[in-house]
Scaffold this motif. Structure first.
Motif, PDB file in Angstrom:
ATOM      1  N   LYS A  21       0.840  -1.203   0.000  1.00 59.74           N
ATOM      2  CA  LYS A  21       0.000   0.000   0.000  1.00 59.74           C
ATOM      3  C   LYS A  21       0.876   1.254   0.000  1.00 59.74           C
ATOM      4  N   THR A  22       1.923   1.243   0.806  1.00 59.30           N
ATOM      5  CA  THR A  22       2.813   2.399   0.929  1.00 59.30           C
ATOM      6  C   THR A  22       3.515   2.725  -0.382  1.00 59.30           C
ATOM      7  N   GLN A  24       2.569   2.378  -3.310  1.00 64.54           N
ATOM      8  CA  GLN A  24       1.679   2.843  -4.372  1.00 64.54           C
ATOM      9  C   GLN A  24       1.470   4.356  -4.348  1.00 64.54           C
ATOM     10  N   ASN A  25       1.967   5.015  -3.328  1.00 62.64           N
ATOM     11  CA  ASN A  25       1.867   6.465  -3.243  1.00 62.64           C
ATOM     12  C   ASN A  25       3.261   7.051  -3.446  1.00 62.64           C
ATOM     13  N   PRO A  26       3.500   7.733  -4.557  1.00 60.48           N
ATOM     14  CA  PRO A  26       4.844   8.247  -4.830  1.00 60.48           C
ATOM     15  C   PRO A  26       5.346   9.218  -3.759  1.00 60.48           C
ATOM     16  N   ASP A  27       4.435   9.830  -3.009  1.00 56.09           N
ATOM     17  CA  ASP A  27       4.865  10.731  -1.938  1.00 56.09           C
ATOM     18  C   ASP A  27       5.534   9.979  -0.789  1.00 56.09           C
ATOM     19  N   ASN A  28       5.364   8.659  -0.733  1.00 55.45           N
ATOM     20  CA  ASN A  28       5.969   7.843   0.328  1.00 55.45           C
ATOM     21  C   ASN A  28       7.379   7.372  -0.007  1.00 55.45           C
ATOM     22  N   LYS A 133      -2.753  -0.741 -11.549  1.00 54.79           N
ATOM     23  CA  LYS A 133      -1.996  -0.199 -10.416  1.00 54.79           C
ATOM     24  C   LYS A 133      -0.506  -0.507 -10.544  1.00 54.79           C
ATOM     25  N   GLN A 136       0.963   1.959 -12.983  1.00 51.15           N
ATOM     26  CA  GLN A 136       1.161   3.250 -12.319  1.00 51.15           C
ATOM     27  C   GLN A 136       2.416   3.214 -11.456  1.00 51.15           C
ATOM     28  N   LEU A 137       2.563   2.165 -10.681  1.00 56.69           N
ATOM     29  CA  LEU A 137       3.743   2.004  -9.832  1.00 56.69           C
ATOM     30  C   LEU A 137       5.013   1.998 -10.679  1.00 56.69           C
ATOM     31  N   TYR A 140       6.209   5.545 -12.068  1.00 57.94           N
ATOM     32  CA  TYR A 140       6.968   6.482 -11.228  1.00 57.94           C
ATOM     33  C   TYR A 140       8.165   5.848 -10.536  1.00 57.94           C
TER      34      TYR A 140
END
Length: 143
Positions: A21-22, A24-28, A133, A136-137, A140
């Motif tokens: 989950k972590t 998958q958010n590029p800000d993480n 998904k 997307q991963l 980035y």
């Protein structure tokens, strides 16, 4: 024993669900993930990230086995500290426990195929990591 441990570790594991989950958010990202020694939970976690990125399994295995190079100084130091307390067979068990071995990680990879039919199906069903998904991963992380 360790092959069985590895074969069970990826499934229904809240820590790995949070890891996937972590990422998958590029800000993480940049991300640090670790465990006590750095080869078991970290090895599986790293393999899961690399699987999500469609890295070839041969490369994933090489990455995992590189762990032995980096752990060797610590393992040797620990072995020196305990060598007088244990017989040769016990020391061999210690080295097996402290090693990243191909058959350990392979047990996890094989279990994914055995339980889900493929690693792709495992990633989707276990973590909700659909093809979209994953793309997307990859967009980035790999550009």
């Amino acid at each position: 024993m360790f092959r069985n441990f590895y074969a069970q570790m990826p499934f229904n594991n809240p820590s790995f669900k949070e890891l996937i989950k972590t990422i998958q958010n590029p800000d993480n990202l940049g991300l640090v993930h670790h465990c006590a020694v750095g080869k078991d939970r970290t090895g599986i976690g790293g393999a899961l990230i690399l699987l999500a990125l469609d890295v070839p399994e041969e490369t994933i295995m090489e990455d995992y086995l590189d762990t032995n190079i980096h752990l060797q100084p610590m393992v040797e130091k620990m072995a020196q500290a305990i060598q007088h307390q244990y017989n040769e067979q016990e020391l061999q068990q210690f080295y097996a426990l402290m090693s990243a071995r191909e058959d350990y990680l392979q047990a996890a990879l094989d279990a994914m195929d055995d339980l889900y039919g493929s690693k792709t199906a495992f990633m989707e069903q276990e973590f909700g990591l659909t093809a979209e998904k994953r793309k997307q991963l990859q967009s980035y992380c790999l550009t």
